[in-house]
Scaffold this active site. Structure first.
Site, PDB file in Angstrom:
ATOM      1  N   ARG A  82       4.809 -22.322  28.295  1.00  0.00           N
ATOM      2  CA  ARG A  82       5.175 -21.547  29.483  1.00  0.00           C
ATOM      3  C   ARG A  82       4.254 -21.895  30.658  1.00  0.00           C
ATOM      4  O   ARG A  82       4.699 -22.000  31.795  1.00  0.00           O
ATOM      5  CB  ARG A  82       5.117 -20.048  29.170  1.00  0.00           C
ATOM      6  CG  ARG A  82       5.688 -19.180  30.284  1.00  0.00           C
ATOM      7  CD  ARG A  82       5.835 -17.739  29.850  1.00  0.00           C
ATOM      8  NE  ARG A  82       4.543 -17.104  29.630  1.00  0.00           N
ATOM      9  CZ  ARG A  82       4.391 -15.868  29.123  1.00  0.00           C
ATOM     10  NH1 ARG A  82       5.461 -15.158  28.777  1.00  0.00           N
ATOM     11  NH2 ARG A  82       3.194 -15.374  28.953  1.00  0.00           N
ATOM     12  N   LYS A 184       4.844 -17.730  35.637  1.00  0.00           N
ATOM     13  CA  LYS A 184       3.714 -16.809  35.752  1.00  0.00           C
ATOM     14  C   LYS A 184       2.771 -17.333  36.827  1.00  0.00           C
ATOM     15  O   LYS A 184       1.791 -17.999  36.545  1.00  0.00           O
ATOM     16  CB  LYS A 184       3.006 -16.706  34.391  1.00  0.00           C
ATOM     17  CG  LYS A 184       2.697 -15.277  34.007  1.00  0.00           C
ATOM     18  CD  LYS A 184       2.267 -15.147  32.571  1.00  0.00           C
ATOM     19  CE  LYS A 184       1.627 -13.816  32.323  1.00  0.00           C
ATOM     20  NZ  LYS A 184       2.514 -12.656  32.391  1.00  0.00           N
ATOM     21  N   GLU A 220      13.350  -6.666  35.564  1.00  0.00           N
ATOM     22  CA  GLU A 220      12.170  -6.262  34.790  1.00  0.00           C
ATOM     23  C   GLU A 220      11.258  -5.435  35.670  1.00  0.00           C
ATOM     24  O   GLU A 220      11.634  -5.050  36.772  1.00  0.00           O
ATOM     25  CB  GLU A 220      11.464  -7.498  34.233  1.00  0.00           C
ATOM     26  CG  GLU A 220      10.972  -8.472  35.290  1.00  0.00           C
ATOM     27  CD  GLU A 220      10.106  -9.589  34.691  1.00  0.00           C
ATOM     28  OE1 GLU A 220       9.334  -9.314  33.757  1.00  0.00           O
ATOM     29  OE2 GLU A 220      10.196 -10.719  35.184  1.00  0.00           O
TER      30      GLU A 220
HETATM   31  C1  LIG Z   1       3.332 -11.817  31.630  1.00  0.00           C
HETATM   32  C2  LIG Z   1       4.574 -11.111  32.043  1.00  0.00           C
HETATM   33  C3  LIG Z   1       5.413 -10.461  31.121  1.00  0.00           C
HETATM   34  C4  LIG Z   1       5.070 -10.324  29.666  1.00  0.00           C
HETATM   35  O1  LIG Z   1       5.015 -11.539  28.990  1.00  0.00           O
HETATM   36  P1  LIG Z   1       4.278 -11.659  27.561  1.00  0.00           P
HETATM   37  O2  LIG Z   1       4.369 -13.080  27.241  1.00  0.00           O
HETATM   38  O3  LIG Z   1       5.037 -10.800  26.621  1.00  0.00           O
HETATM   39  O4  LIG Z   1       2.904 -11.138  27.769  1.00  0.00           O
HETATM   40  C5  LIG Z   1       6.585  -9.907  31.587  1.00  0.00           C
HETATM   41  N1  LIG Z   1       6.924  -9.941  32.895  1.00  0.00           N
HETATM   42  C6  LIG Z   1       6.133 -10.527  33.818  1.00  0.00           C
HETATM   43  C7  LIG Z   1       6.558 -10.542  35.236  1.00  0.00           C
HETATM   44  C8  LIG Z   1       4.945 -11.135  33.410  1.00  0.00           C
HETATM   45  O5  LIG Z   1       4.174 -11.723  34.320  1.00  0.00           O
END
Ligand SMILES: *Cc1c(COP(=O)(O)O)cnc(C)c1O
Length: 341
Positions: A82, A184, A220
């Site tokens: 990722r 991210k 989300e």
């Molecule tokens: C990091 C993140 C998540 C959660 O991801 P994980 O891999 O489960 O920790 C969900 N939404 C956003 C916007 C994020 O930055």
């Protein structure tokens, strides 16, 4: 190394400086070997790309101590890939994925006494990140980058049990249809700060973002994916190209299907159908799952059946199973735990 004198049960979610961090630099088209260093400070030119145009991406994961005393982390290969995806989207050179996993292992090993004991509820949070480090004044990608991994012990996310939270439907958008919502990148968080501060001022714990194009579909929150359960026990999670692909959420869907024998489906979820779900939770590395008790849509409330006191039954089962796998109490799918020590 001495056992650290830390009150594990009363740790919050904040930065605690640990002994070592990993640093690698990219220059002249190649990553150097990288090293573990004691220096927690980063010294940058005043015009560094990250400071001017926010060219930076990151990851978030944890190291856990298992019941039988091992130290493990959870699916770090997915964080590696990722982060490589995030880097490519911002025109940054990915740190090689196999070296990423090795660097995680080395960094946790170098800070092993900061991995909280089994049963404390605390964990060692791991933050890999990368940024453009050389001077850039015209808008273009940097030529040089730094990749770092820091670790910090963090307390139990839920002190005294997981209480359901209240969220509001936000008037702000998180991600454009063909934007950067699926990676991210720090920029996604910078622009969410005003929305979350606003939500907190109004008395809500989190924002629910809808799709920016039509404002009819659930996306989300600022840092966690949604998971819903239908009245007949099916697990549903929203599908969208602008959602960050949560490793926790992807793992929970496998747990639901393959371990708990539930039906589990990733599909578009219209906001109009949210009132018909039996359970709602937010999932991410930090909390695993936070139960949602109430959603406020501009004054109109959606209240989930289990109320504001306890976790709902299917979400509780998903939570218990995934944390059981992470802590080594339950056997999970092959390759989910990377043993560090
Ligand atoms: C990091 C993140 C998540 C959660 O991801 P994980 O891999 O489960 O920790 C969900 N939404 C956003 C916007 C994020 O930055």
């Amino acid at each position: 190394m001495d056992k650290k004198n830390i009150d594990w049960a009363n740790l919050g979610f904040g930065y605690v400086q640990t002994d070592k961090r990993f640093v690698a630099n990219y220059k002249d088209g190649a990553w150097d070997e990288g090293t573990l260093t004691e220096d927690p400070n980063v010294v940058l030119n005043e015009c560094a790309g990250v400071l001017q145009y926010a060219q930076t991406v990151f990851e978030g994961m944890k190291a856990y101590r298992t019941e039988d005393g091992r130290v493990v982390c959870f699916r770090p290969d997915l964080n590696a890939s990722r982060m490589a995806d995030s880097a490519r989207r911002l025109e940054m050179p990915p740190f090689p994925e196999d070296r990423f996993v090795q660097a995680i292992v080395d960094t946790v090993k170098a800070n092993i006494d900061y991995v909280p004991p089994y049963g404390s509820g605390a964990t060692l949070y791991i933050r890999p990140y990368m940024f453009g480090s050389n001077p850039v004044i015209g808008v273009k990608p940097a030529d040089e980058y730094q990749f770092r991994i820091l670790t910090t012990p963090v307390g139990p996310y839920f002190k005294g049990g997981a209480k359901p939270i209240t969220i509001k439907v936000s008037d702000f958008d998180r991600a454009a249809p063909h934007g950067t919502g699926h990676i991210k990148a720090g920029l996604n968080y910078a622009m969410s700060l005003h929305a979350i501060v606003t939500a907190h001022k109004e008395g809500f714990d989190e924002n629910m973002y809808l799709d920016a194009a039509t404002r009819t579909k659930v996306e989300e929150t600022g840092g966690a994916n949604f998971i819903f359960v239908t009245k007949d026990g099916k697990v549903v999670t929203p599908k969208s190209n602008s959602i960050l692909p949560s490793i926790t959420r992807r793992s929970l869907m496998v747990v639901a299907k393959d371990i708990l024998g539930l039906e589990a489906e990733e599909r578009e979820v219209y906001f109009d159908e949210v009132k018909d779900f039996a359970e709602c939770g937010l999932c991410g590395t930090a909390a695993v799952i936070s139960p949602v008790g109430k959603i406020n849509d501009h004054g109109k409330e959606i209240c989930f059946p289990s109320g504001m006191e306890k976790m709902e039954p299917v979400i509780q089962k998903l939570y218990d199973t995934l944390t059981g796998i992470q802590m080594g109490r339950i056997e999970g799918p092959e390759g989910w735990l990377k043993v560090i020590e």
